[in-house]
Scaffold this motif. Structure first.
Motif, PDB file in Angstrom:
ATOM      1  N   LYS A  66     -10.287 -22.883 -19.500  1.00 27.93           N
ATOM      2  CA  LYS A  66     -10.083 -22.862 -18.010  1.00 27.93           C
ATOM      3  C   LYS A  66     -11.430 -23.388 -17.459  1.00 27.93           C
ATOM      4  N   LYS A  67     -12.505 -23.354 -18.011  1.00 30.79           N
ATOM      5  CA  LYS A  67     -13.894 -24.084 -17.483  1.00 30.79           C
ATOM      6  C   LYS A  67     -13.664 -25.476 -17.211  1.00 30.79           C
ATOM      7  N   GLU A  69     -10.993 -27.202 -17.325  1.00 34.95           N
ATOM      8  CA  GLU A  69      -9.923 -27.728 -16.238  1.00 34.95           C
ATOM      9  C   GLU A  69     -10.532 -27.730 -14.912  1.00 34.95           C
ATOM     10  N   LYS A  70     -11.554 -26.773 -14.597  1.00 30.13           N
ATOM     11  CA  LYS A  70     -12.053 -26.579 -13.372  1.00 30.13           C
ATOM     12  C   LYS A  70     -12.909 -27.720 -13.068  1.00 30.13           C
ATOM     13  N   ASP A  71     -13.416 -28.306 -14.030  1.00 30.90           N
ATOM     14  CA  ASP A  71     -14.681 -29.457 -13.916  1.00 30.90           C
ATOM     15  C   ASP A  71     -14.123 -30.846 -13.888  1.00 30.90           C
TER      16      ASP A  71
END
Length: 71
Positions: A66-67, A69-71
């Protein structure tokens, strides 16, 4: 064993995940590289450790995904 307990407290303070079980294995008596040759009780403790560790591993994989995907 006391050192492991103290380290667990410190790691919790900085939000590092830890597991409760920590088997006491001897590199001289419990291993015949690359195999674990410990007693049945010690092998059971290692299995307990892995049973506690694997769910955390899977959960952290999702957090990292998830991290990313945010970056």
């Amino acid at each position: 064993m006391r050192a492991a307990e103290q380290l667990r407290t410190v790691l919790s303070e900085i939000q590092v995940v830890n597991v409760r079980t920590h088997p006491a294995l001897s590199i001289f008596h419990d291993f015949d590289y690359p195999e674990l040759k410990a007693s049945d009780k010690k092998k059971e403790t290692v299995e307990t450790l892995l049973g506690q560790l694997l769910p955390w591993t899977e959960a952290m994989m999702m957090v990292r995904k998830k991290k990313a995907e945010k970056d």
